[in-house]
Write an enzyme that holds these catalytic residues in place. Structure first.
Site, PDB file in Angstrom:
ATOM      1  N   LYS A 190       0.840  -1.196   0.000  1.00  0.00           N
ATOM      2  CA  LYS A 190       0.000   0.000   0.000  1.00  0.00           C
ATOM      3  C   LYS A 190       0.874   1.246   0.000  1.00  0.00           C
ATOM      4  O   LYS A 190       1.591   1.521   0.952  1.00  0.00           O
ATOM      5  CB  LYS A 190      -0.907   0.042   1.235  1.00  0.00           C
ATOM      6  CG  LYS A 190      -1.955   1.161   1.089  1.00  0.00           C
ATOM      7  CD  LYS A 190      -2.698   1.465   2.365  1.00  0.00           C
ATOM      8  CE  LYS A 190      -1.905   2.348   3.291  1.00  0.00           C
ATOM      9  NZ  LYS A 190      -1.662   3.707   2.732  1.00  0.00           N
ATOM     10  N   GLU A 264      10.645   0.720  10.006  1.00  0.00           N
ATOM     11  CA  GLU A 264      11.619   1.776   9.751  1.00  0.00           C
ATOM     12  C   GLU A 264      10.908   3.066  10.096  1.00  0.00           C
ATOM     13  O   GLU A 264      10.003   3.496   9.381  1.00  0.00           O
ATOM     14  CB  GLU A 264      12.075   1.710   8.289  1.00  0.00           C
ATOM     15  CG  GLU A 264      13.423   2.340   8.083  1.00  0.00           C
ATOM     16  CD  GLU A 264      13.312   3.808   7.769  1.00  0.00           C
ATOM     17  OE1 GLU A 264      13.305   4.604   8.746  1.00  0.00           O
ATOM     18  OE2 GLU A 264      13.209   4.151   6.604  1.00  0.00           O
ATOM     19  N   CYS A 298      13.377  10.655   6.888  1.00  0.00           N
ATOM     20  CA  CYS A 298      13.490  10.039   8.224  1.00  0.00           C
ATOM     21  C   CYS A 298      14.882  10.191   8.793  1.00  0.00           C
ATOM     22  O   CYS A 298      15.051  10.314   9.994  1.00  0.00           O
ATOM     23  CB  CYS A 298      13.086   8.577   8.161  1.00  0.00           C
ATOM     24  SG  CYS A 298      13.900   7.695   6.839  1.00  0.00           S
ATOM     25  N   GLU A 395      10.636  14.580  16.272  1.00  0.00           N
ATOM     26  CA  GLU A 395      10.860  14.727  14.836  1.00  0.00           C
ATOM     27  C   GLU A 395       9.915  15.805  14.294  1.00  0.00           C
ATOM     28  O   GLU A 395       8.716  15.769  14.558  1.00  0.00           O
ATOM     29  CB  GLU A 395      10.556  13.374  14.189  1.00  0.00           C
ATOM     30  CG  GLU A 395      10.840  13.305  12.723  1.00  0.00           C
ATOM     31  CD  GLU A 395      10.636  11.887  12.172  1.00  0.00           C
ATOM     32  OE1 GLU A 395       9.629  11.255  12.529  1.00  0.00           O
ATOM     33  OE2 GLU A 395      11.473  11.444  11.375  1.00  0.00           O
TER      34      GLU A 395
END
Ligand code: NAI
Ligand code: MG
Length: 787
Positions: A190, A264, A298, A395
């Site tokens: 997906k 991840e 990331c 983040e």
């Protein structure tokens, strides 16, 4: 205007890439897309829009995947899998190679499509994303061909459910699909709801190469569709890249389903600049680190740590450089930054920056207007940040650099590691001694020396700590899509019996000796003050052990953490100690054989000999499980180092209680980990008799800690403990589920055998690289050199 000015304005004039071909591709398909299931596109249904973030215009409508769609895709993948694996590595290799070629042939279309759907600069999609996609398929075409010789005794896992984010849409697809197919799995993937188009275009390439139906299935949709895939009972492996929150949701959702999982997740990666760095190089590096892909990366170097003595000139240069960054139409080849993926993401960024200012950081943003009509955010610097600020810890996932200073290398490392994350780090210094000293000390899966954001299929990518687990790329990435062939034939593990009695400690007597716990190198009474009676397999009482509790686990974890220096001892030194343990065990073999004999669990003579031999095995491995120097396409080296994970908690099974204990503890400590081990719940006594062996073998205190008692209670305490980095569980199925569920706090790695029992006497099952891989994590250190 001078000639020079005229020349400059020409040089920087708009030079947009044409979007005609990509828009025509969309229009020719009616601007509406179904899913790609069993080799065909379904009729578009339940449509939602995908936009071009640079213009806010609707690009196309795609279907939102329902349970029925997911069921159909999983069924197609399931029935295609045996033939796909049966095709063999050579056959699969040809398909992967053909896909690589087709990606290259369509690279213009794919680059433009990606830029339209995502808003990132065409320079990046054209020069980085799409070439890396092709590279990934080539590289894995190679692994498919070599699978049999390089991964003997491994086989495909089955059907992989893969859920990817929007920041590198086609690249993340390649990272997931290429290794899965190379290993003989089939996939249901997906793409993110913001960026489905390149995946659908890829589906057409699968048709074009004649990929067998059902091998690749693409379902579009948002998080609810994703959850249907990750939770699907017939999916054997889930690979996810995205936010830590969703990563945790998926870990919880899949607990006990026997699925292999790789995550991840995010990062807050440090970019460390020492006072002897090439400052101009570092500033250019920083532009790539945090303003590449608008910072929606990331592994973005989002935390600048700069040595105090050079902080001022560095920050001045950064600001000057920021003022020159061009934000605008991503199709324009001369712009540096494109659009943010979506207004939702931009408002998260706006909110974090507001918070940063409120927390006391100083803000710098270039003056001048932002492009109109799309979703843009300027390059931003937040300086004078403090370690505890939210902008330093969380983040931001946008073009926002947070800057702090440090005085000494030690302080730099401390700040670098002061985060829950551990994805990447960048180290800038001209002093090779300093660079190579710092690189292993930073807790991150990737360290770039005097460089940043370098990627290649040959170098594994993935994080430490809460940045997730598993690697993508490299040999290690292949293991994430393979499983040992013996797994399917294993018998069920022997469930533990409820304790028959516990009693207040009655002191020691010769026959009915109470074994204490072993924590920090000392034998200690359990906190509860209770002992547990231990019986032989045939029912006679043969002794008693301490009834450990949560407090004992806390003490044991603390002892293990304070023995962390073990990780930096040499493999040679660790080997010596393992040999010494083996030797001392050997000297007491008759006594251990008698204990095993009284336990009446089976082959006691063989078990003691096999346990000694296993210690020899890992003494041998301690200085041999070394890393690799990868062939990456830069002038330089990428060093893949096997590093210990940290503190490993382990619940040992009832089968072969001494041998299984040794087989789990020895590889962990051979690789430099410290352990908190729960010996077999029913038959703990032989393991507790190892205390004296450890004490006479120079094993530093705290490296091995042993707590006896009720596995359900103790495993839960270990799995929830944030000081435990990995949890291995060999035992019943339900207990394994509890381990996976309880591990989400600090996202610890789990190794759970799903209620199966290994044959510990069998060298193929009971020892070797599979154990060493679980005991290590790979750090890739990139060291470019020359010009
Ligand atoms: P997300 O984690 O929600 O989305 C990633 C993928 O997961 C998408 O395909 C999404 O549809 C899917 N998904 C969402 N919920 C799911 C569920 N319950 N089960 C299965 N699949 C699910 O990320 P989002 O919301 O787009 O971005 C939020 C934050 O996540 C960002 O601000 C950023 O901090 C982080 N992020 C990190 C990425 C990375 O590469 N590490 C990539 C994208 C986002
Ligand atoms: Mg879009």
């Amino acid at each position: 205007m001078t000639v020079l000015e005229a020349f400059k304005s020409m040089e920087y004039g708009p030079a947009p890439e044409s979007d005609a071909e990509a828009l025509a591709w969309i229009e020719q398909r009616g601007s509406q897309f179904g899913h790609f299931i069993d080799g065909e596109f379904t009729t578009p249904k339940n449509l939602f829009e995908t936009h071009n973030p640079a213009t806010s215009q609707v690009l196309a409508k795609v279907s939102s995947g329902t349970k029925r769609d997911v069921d159909l895709a999983v069924a197609a993948a399931t029935s295609a899998q045996p033939d796909w694996e049966g095709l063999g590595g050579s056959g699969r290799s040809r398909f992967l190679y053909a896909l690589a070629r087709l990606v290259q042939r369509n690279s213009r279309l794919l680059s433009v499509l990606e830029t339209l759907d995502n808003g990132k600069p065409i320079r990046e999609t054209r020069d980085i994303d799409i070439p890396l996609v092709a590279r990934h398929f080539y590289y894995h075409a190679g692994w498919a061909r070599l699978l049999k010789s390089e991964f003997p005794d491994y086989e495909a896992i089955g059907v992989a459910g893969q859920i990817i984010p929007w920041n590198f849409p086609l690249l993340m697809l390649a990272w997931k699909v290429a290794p899965a197919l190379a290993a003989g799995n089939t996939v249901v993937l997906k793409p993110a709801e913001y960026t489905p188009l390149s995946a659908l275009c890829f589906a057409e390439l699968c048709q074009e190469v004649g990929l067998p139906r059902g091998v690749v299935n693409i379902i579009t949709g948002a998080g609810d569709t994703g959850a249907l895939i990750s939770g699907h009972r017939k999916i054997d492996k889930v690979a996810f890249t995205g936010s830590s929150d969703v990563g945790r949701t998926i870990r919880r959702q899949t607990a006990g389903q026997g699925k292999k999982l790789t995550l991840e997740l995010g990062g807050k990666s440090p970019f460390i600049v020492f006072d002897d760095a090439d400052i101009d190089g570092a500033v250019e590096g920083l532009v790539d680190a945090i303003w590449f892909n608008q910072g929606q990366v990331c592994c973005a170097g989002s935390r600048l740590l700069v040595q105090e003595s050079i902080a001022e000139p560095v920050l001045t240069k950064i600001k000057a450089r920021m003022d020159k960054l061009r934000v605008g139409n991503p199709l324009d080849k001369s712009i540096d930054m494109g659009a943010i993926i979506d207004p939702v993401q931009r408002s998260r960024i706006v909110e974090m920056v507001r918070l940063g200012i409120e927390e006391g950081a100083e803000i710098h943003q270039p003056v001048g207007p932002m492009p109109e009509g799309g979703c843009f955010y300027p390059p931003t610097l937040l300086s004078s940040a403090e370690p505890a600020m939210k902008i330093v810890q969380e983040e931001i996932f946008g073009p926002v650099l947070v800057a702090m200073t440090f005085r000494t290398p030690d302080e730099a490392i401390e700040l670098a590691n002061n985060t829950r994350y551990g994805l990447a780090a960048s180290v800038w210094t001209e002093n090779i001694n300093l660079a190579l000293d710092v690189a292993p000390k930073v807790k991150a899966g990737i360290v770039w020396v005097n460089s940043t954001n370098l990627f290649d299929a040959a170098a594994g990518f993935g994080g430490y700590r809460e940045s997730g687990y598993g690697r993508e790329g490299g040999r290690e990435g292949m293991f994430e899509y393979l499983k040992p062939s013996y797994l399917k034939a294993l018998a069920a593990a022997k469930p533990s019996k409820p304790p028959l009695a516990t009693k207040r400690g009655s002191g020691l007597n010769a026959i009915d000796r109470t074994r204490k716990l072993y924590i920090g190198g000392k034998q200690v009474r359990p906190d509860s003050g209770y002992d547990r009676l231990i019986f032989s397999a045939s029912g006679e009482q043969i002794g008693q052990v301490g009834e450990g509790n949560r407090k004992d686990i806390r003490n044991a974890v603390e002892a293990a953490r304070s023995a962390a220096g073990w990780a930096t001892t040499t493999g040679h030194a660790r080997a010596q100690i393992l040999y010494y343990i083996a030797e001392n065990l050997s000297a007491r073999a008759p006594e251990f054989a008698a204990t095993l004999g009284s336990m009446n669990t089976g082959k006691h003579q063989e078990e003691i000999l096999a346990s000694i031999d296993r210690l020899f095995c890992y003494a041998a491995w301690a200085d041999k499980y070394d890393g690799a120097v990868h062939q990456v396409p830069i002038r330089g080296a990428a060093l893949a180092m096997n590093e210990p994970i940290g503190v490993i908690g382990m619940a040992c099974p009832n089968e072969a209680p001494l041998l299984s204990f040794v087989s789990l503890v020895a590889p962990a400590i051979a690789m430099g980990n410290c352990v908190v081990a729960l010996p077999s719940q029913d038959h703990p006594i032989a393991a507790t008799d190892l205390y004296q062996v450890f004490e006479t073998s120079d094993l530093p205190s705290g490296v091995v800690n042993i707590v006896t008692g009720d596995h359900d209670v103790l495993t839960k305490a270990l799995s929830e403990h944030s000081g435990v980095d990995a949890m291995w569980h060999f035992g019943s199925d339900q207990a394994g589920e509890a381990v996976e569920r309880a591990s989400i706090g600090n996202l610890k790695r789990t190794w759970v055998l799903g209620g199966k029992a290994l044959n510990w006497f069998d060298e193929d099952q009971g020892e070797g690289r599979e154990f060493l891989r679980h005991a290590t994590q790979v750090k890739n250190i990139w060291i470019p050199y020359g010009e």
